[in-house]
Design a protein around this motif. Structure first.
Motif, PDB file in Angstrom:
ATOM      1  N   TYR A  36       0.832  -1.190   0.000  1.00 46.89           N
ATOM      2  CA  TYR A  36       0.000   0.000   0.000  1.00 46.89           C
ATOM      3  C   TYR A  36       0.878   1.257   0.000  1.00 46.89           C
ATOM      4  N   PRO A  44      -4.414   4.377   3.078  1.00 48.76           N
ATOM      5  CA  PRO A  44      -3.553   3.513   2.261  1.00 48.76           C
ATOM      6  C   PRO A  44      -4.235   3.140   0.950  1.00 48.76           C
ATOM      7  N   PHE A  89       3.738   0.693   2.689  1.00 48.67           N
ATOM      8  CA  PHE A  89       3.557  -0.365   3.677  1.00 48.67           C
ATOM      9  C   PHE A  89       3.442  -1.713   2.989  1.00 48.67           C
ATOM     10  N   PHE A 105       0.717  -5.493   9.106  1.00 49.18           N
ATOM     11  CA  PHE A 105       1.491  -4.503   8.362  1.00 49.18           C
ATOM     12  C   PHE A 105       2.905  -4.357   8.899  1.00 49.18           C
ATOM     13  N   GLY A 106       3.832  -4.015   7.996  1.00 48.82           N
ATOM     14  CA  GLY A 106       5.133  -3.530   8.411  1.00 48.82           C
ATOM     15  C   GLY A 106       4.989  -2.095   8.901  1.00 48.82           C
ATOM     16  N   LYS A 107       6.091  -1.533   9.411  1.00 44.05           N
ATOM     17  CA  LYS A 107       6.027  -0.196   9.985  1.00 44.05           C
ATOM     18  C   LYS A 107       6.150   0.920   8.961  1.00 44.05           C
TER      19      LYS A 107
ATOM     20  N   TYR B  33     -13.543  -3.893   7.861  1.00 44.07           N
ATOM     21  CA  TYR B  33     -12.432  -4.081   8.792  1.00 44.07           C
ATOM     22  C   TYR B  33     -12.045  -2.721   9.350  1.00 44.07           C
ATOM     23  N   TYR B  35      -8.899  -0.670  11.368  1.00 43.47           N
ATOM     24  CA  TYR B  35      -7.494  -0.695  11.755  1.00 43.47           C
ATOM     25  C   TYR B  35      -7.165   0.614  12.466  1.00 43.47           C
ATOM     26  N   GLN B  37      -3.913   3.265  13.457  1.00 47.28           N
ATOM     27  CA  GLN B  37      -2.543   3.639  13.118  1.00 47.28           C
ATOM     28  C   GLN B  37      -2.048   4.682  14.102  1.00 47.28           C
ATOM     29  N   GLU B  41       3.729   4.432  12.945  1.00 44.85           N
ATOM     30  CA  GLU B  41       3.576   2.989  13.064  1.00 44.85           C
ATOM     31  C   GLU B  41       2.754   2.472  11.886  1.00 44.85           C
ATOM     32  N   GLY B  42       2.818   1.161  11.688  1.00 44.01           N
ATOM     33  CA  GLY B  42       1.940   0.554  10.701  1.00 44.01           C
ATOM     34  C   GLY B  42       0.537   0.410  11.246  1.00 44.01           C
ATOM     35  N   LEU B  43      -0.354  -0.016  10.403  1.00 43.21           N
ATOM     36  CA  LEU B  43      -1.738  -0.197  10.823  1.00 43.21           C
ATOM     37  C   LEU B  43      -1.875  -1.502  11.606  1.00 43.21           C
ATOM     38  N   PHE B  45      -4.676  -4.302  13.065  1.00 38.33           N
ATOM     39  CA  PHE B  45      -6.035  -4.821  12.943  1.00 38.33           C
ATOM     40  C   PHE B  45      -6.789  -4.687  14.264  1.00 38.33           C
ATOM     41  N   TYR B  48     -13.213  -7.203  12.583  1.00 34.53           N
ATOM     42  CA  TYR B  48     -13.737  -7.586  11.267  1.00 34.53           C
ATOM     43  C   TYR B  48     -15.230  -7.871  11.424  1.00 34.53           C
ATOM     44  N   ILE B  55     -17.201 -10.792  13.329  1.00 36.70           N
ATOM     45  CA  ILE B  55     -16.530 -12.047  13.020  1.00 36.70           C
ATOM     46  C   ILE B  55     -15.280 -12.233  13.887  1.00 36.70           C
ATOM     47  N   ASP B  56     -14.510 -11.152  14.049  1.00 36.09           N
ATOM     48  CA  ASP B  56     -13.254 -11.245  14.802  1.00 36.09           C
ATOM     49  C   ASP B  56     -12.977  -9.887  15.424  1.00 36.09           C
ATOM     50  N   SER B  58     -10.554  -9.626  17.886  1.00 37.05           N
ATOM     51  CA  SER B  58      -9.378  -9.951  18.689  1.00 37.05           C
ATOM     52  C   SER B  58      -8.390  -8.796  18.829  1.00 37.05           C
ATOM     53  N   PHE B  91      -8.667   3.686  10.495  1.00 36.46           N
ATOM     54  CA  PHE B  91      -8.995   3.417   9.100  1.00 36.46           C
ATOM     55  C   PHE B  91      -9.983   2.264   9.001  1.00 36.46           C
ATOM     56  N   GLN B 102      -8.531  -5.732   0.267  1.00 38.83           N
ATOM     57  CA  GLN B 102      -9.154  -4.728   1.121  1.00 38.83           C
ATOM     58  C   GLN B 102      -8.838  -3.332   0.597  1.00 38.83           C
ATOM     59  N   TYR B 103      -9.869  -2.512   0.503  1.00 38.83           N
ATOM     60  CA  TYR B 103      -9.741  -1.134   0.045  1.00 38.83           C
ATOM     61  C   TYR B 103     -10.025  -0.208   1.213  1.00 38.83           C
ATOM     62  N   PHE B 104      -9.121   0.734   1.416  1.00 35.83           N
ATOM     63  CA  PHE B 104      -9.181   1.570   2.605  1.00 35.83           C
ATOM     64  C   PHE B 104      -9.853   2.906   2.335  1.00 35.83           C
TER      65      PHE B 104
END
Lengths: 115, 113
Positions: A36, A44, A89, A105-107, B33, B35, B37, B41-43, B45, B48, B55-56, B58, B91, B102-104
């Protein structure tokens, strides 16, 4: 659970040069690897993805390679342009436990393309 | 063909208030979904959902956070009694089916004062 490492965290290139970003993953059950692009203040945007039954995929100036044995995958951007500047990402999803929807995801890598 | 829509784009809350974040998936997508951020940092989860079902969850904190995706209307991520550590970009993504691309959306940037 899955762990994704991404390198480098920052990358600066001259316009026209190539850029390579690398990611490793921990879960051998992972089978889907999207990349992304995120511009400042935006969400993203998917630029390319690859599934584990394919070793390489290309779309114009962008390519992704996957090495399942080594558990790493890479993004290659050729002939970079200033508009390629963004945070990139990598991500992975695993089929373990049926959770093939959970992106890890990576950072991120901040790519700067200098004119 | 509208993409994933999120609103508000920016939300400021004081500690202890409630935050409600909305997400409308792409047309034809019934899987959503969420997420989070954190800065640099990355996103990560969180949850869902499919229509009317979680569904999830967690990745979502057990306390103060909840999510829903009703039969009609957008998906809602609700954060009660916000604290400063909740400040982040949230997000939403959608897909036509489980395991599909997946489209954000553009995200909601929450700031807790």
């Amino acid at each position: 659970g899955e762990n994704v490492e991404q390198h480098p965290s920052t990358l600066s290139v001259q316009e026209g040069d190539s850029a390579v970003i690398k990611c490793t993953y921990s879960d051998s059950a992972s089978n889907y690897f999207p990349w992304y692009k995120q511009e400042l203040g935006k969400g993203p945007q998917l630029i390319i993805d690859i599934r584990s039954n394919v070793g390489e995929k290309k779309d114009q100036r962008i390519a992704v390679t996957l090495n399942k044995t080594a558990k790493h995958f890479s993004l290659h951007i050729t002939e970079t342009q200033p508009e390629d500047s963004a945070v990139y990402f990598c991500a992975a999803t695993s089929t373990y436990g049926g959770s093939n929807y959970k992106l890890t995801f990576g950072k991120g890598t901040l790519l700067t393309v200098n004119p | 063909n509208a993409g994933v829509m999120q609103n508000p784009r920016h939300l400021v809350r004081r500690r202890g208030q409630e935050a409600r974040l909305r997400c409308s998936p792409m047309k034809g997508h019934s899987h959503v979904y969420w997420y989070r951020q954190l800065p640099e940092e990355g996103l990560k989860f969180m949850v869902y959902l499919q229509k009317e079902n979680i569904i999830d969850e967690s990745g979502m904190p057990k306390e103060r956070f909840s999510a829903e995706f009703p039969k009609e209307g957008p998906s809602i991520l609700r954060i009660q009694q916000v604290v400063r550590g909740d400040s982040a970009a949230y997000f939403c993504a959608s897909s036509p089916g489980q395991g599909d691309t997946q489209y954000f959306g553009p995200g909601t940037r929450l700031t807790v004062l």
